[in-house]
Design a protein around this motif. Structure first.
Motif: not given
Length: 409
Positions: A86-89, A95-100, A299-305
């Motif tokens: 219904p929205g942006v996701i 997945g990581v790409g979908e979060i970004l 940690f991986g997602i935060v570090a990548l961001t």
């Protein structure tokens, strides 16, 4: 479930040891239900076989219907149905790409509100930073290269005190900026998950009651980090000399590891505080529960961001810095002469414009990643996707269960 912005109360979360009100397969029914129409005298299982005899020809099985088996076409029966979006996701584990991508999509979908928030906060923050740097920053102490060890130690202490005096106002500005951007952008991104429109006044009206608790959380985490670092390096500083310095370094490294572990463990505390209307300590516990078992992924997602936002900031800031050096020639010449550069107003204004543009882009992305990471963890652990689909009005999910339509604290 809270109807605005549509988040289930954590009190009914499975991770808290309770059942959540989500659809489940129907259980056995009693004799008053449809199952009671079956005859009670059923044949024993496993005793039926195909008829055989001299005049009975075996009937070959019918060919498989289209869409079944290994040769099924794309979109056939073998594929699971697509998740509601219904929205942006999509409302499923991300997945990581979908979060970004969701963070960027939220910024694009509500660009007027998002840019209104980020630009306003960035401009105010940059103006305050320039004024502090221009009028409140003390002159750096002179360092004598021929000083004795005791004099060098005294000069280092003076330099550290000067840096701390400068960091005080800067940290205060950072706390205020983080407070407002986190509060307002969390509301905007939570609405974008449901596909609901949101204005700046709507975001402020929902975020304003949570500002005191968010301020407490924003101040608590740096204070805890400072206390841990002090405990790590203080014994070495008290011991002094060579062994003391080595002990302080080791203690500082150990303290950095503990701080990093805690910051990731509490990374989802702000979204929990804002969206579940939790207090400071309950939001920390809530974040720890959601991150449990997923520390390395978080940690991986935060570090990548952080890496992506740093790269974006550098790409935007470097051209403005080059222009600022070209305009302010005196600071450029001082820098190459090895003396402390005295930058003028042109340099500060041009670099400030670059900082505002970079912050206006990186603030929403960073806030979006944290909110969507929170949503992803709740989808994985608590089937929040079903609750969000109901709140968004997706067909086939029904309405919110009775008792969950009002706001819970």
């Amino acid at each position: 479930m809270n109807d605005t912005p549509g988040w289930a109360s954590p009190g009914s979360a499975p991770s808290d040891g309770q059942e959540t009100s989500v659809p489940r397969p129907a259980g056995p029914v009693d004799e008053s239900g449809p199952a009671s129409k079956w005859s009670k005298e059923q044949p024993p299982p496993g005793q039926w076989s195909a008829p055989t005899g001299p005049h009975t020809n075996p009937v070959p099985p019918p060919p498989p219907a289209p869409g079944w088996g290994g040769g099924q076409p794309r979109g056939g029966w073998g594929r699971p149905p697509a998740a509601a979006k219904p929205g942006v996701i999509p409302l499923r584990p991300l997945g990581v790409g979908e979060i970004l991508d969701g963070a960027v999509s939220a910024m694009r979908a509500h660009w007027r509100t998002v840019l209104g928030i980020s630009i306003t906060v960035s401009v105010i923050s940059e103006i305050c930073g320039i004024l502090v740097e221009r009028f409140l920053m003390p002159e750096p102490p002179e360092v004598d290269p021929n000083a004795t060890p005791s004099e060098a130690l005294s000069q280092s202490v003076d330099s550290l005190q000067s840096s701390l005096l400068v960091m005080g106002p800067v940290l205060l500005i950072t706390v205020i900026v983080t407070l407002f951007t986190t509060a307002l952008l969390t509301v905007v991104i939570s609405r974008s998950v449901l596909g609901h429109p949101v204005t700046l006044s709507d975001a402020w009206r929902e975020a304003r009651p949570r500002l005191p608790q968010l301020l407490g959380l924003t101040l608590l985490l740096p204070l805890v980090s400072a206390a841990i670092m002090t405990v790590g390096i203080l014994p070495g500083l008290l011991l002094g000399d060579g062994p003391g310095i080595a002990l302080a370094v080791l203690g500082g490294l150990a303290a950095c590891g503990v701080i990093l572990w805690l910051m990731i463990r509490f990374a989802l505390a702000s979204p929990a505080l804002m969206l579940e209307r939790q207090g400071v300590i309950p939001s920390l516990r809530r974040s720890a529960k959601l991150v449990q078992g997923a520390w390395w992924r978080t940690f991986g997602i935060v570090a990548l961001t952080l890496l992506l936002t740093l790269l974006v900031s550098m790409i935007i800031a470097v051209p403005f810095s080059v222009i600022a050096f070209a305009v302010d020639g005196s600071g450029f010449s001082d820098l190459f002469a090895g003396t402390s550069p005295d930058f003028g107003w042109p340099f500060l204004i041009i670099t400030g414009i670059g900082s505002v543009i970079a912050s206006s882009i990186t603030y929403p992305i960073s806030a979006g990643v944290y909110v969507l990471l929170y949503v992803d963890q709740r989808i994985r652990r608590e089937a929040l996707d079903l609750e969000l689909a109901r709140a968004a009005g997706v067909p086939g999910y029904g309405s919110a269960p009775p008792g969950n339509t009002s706001s819970r604290s």
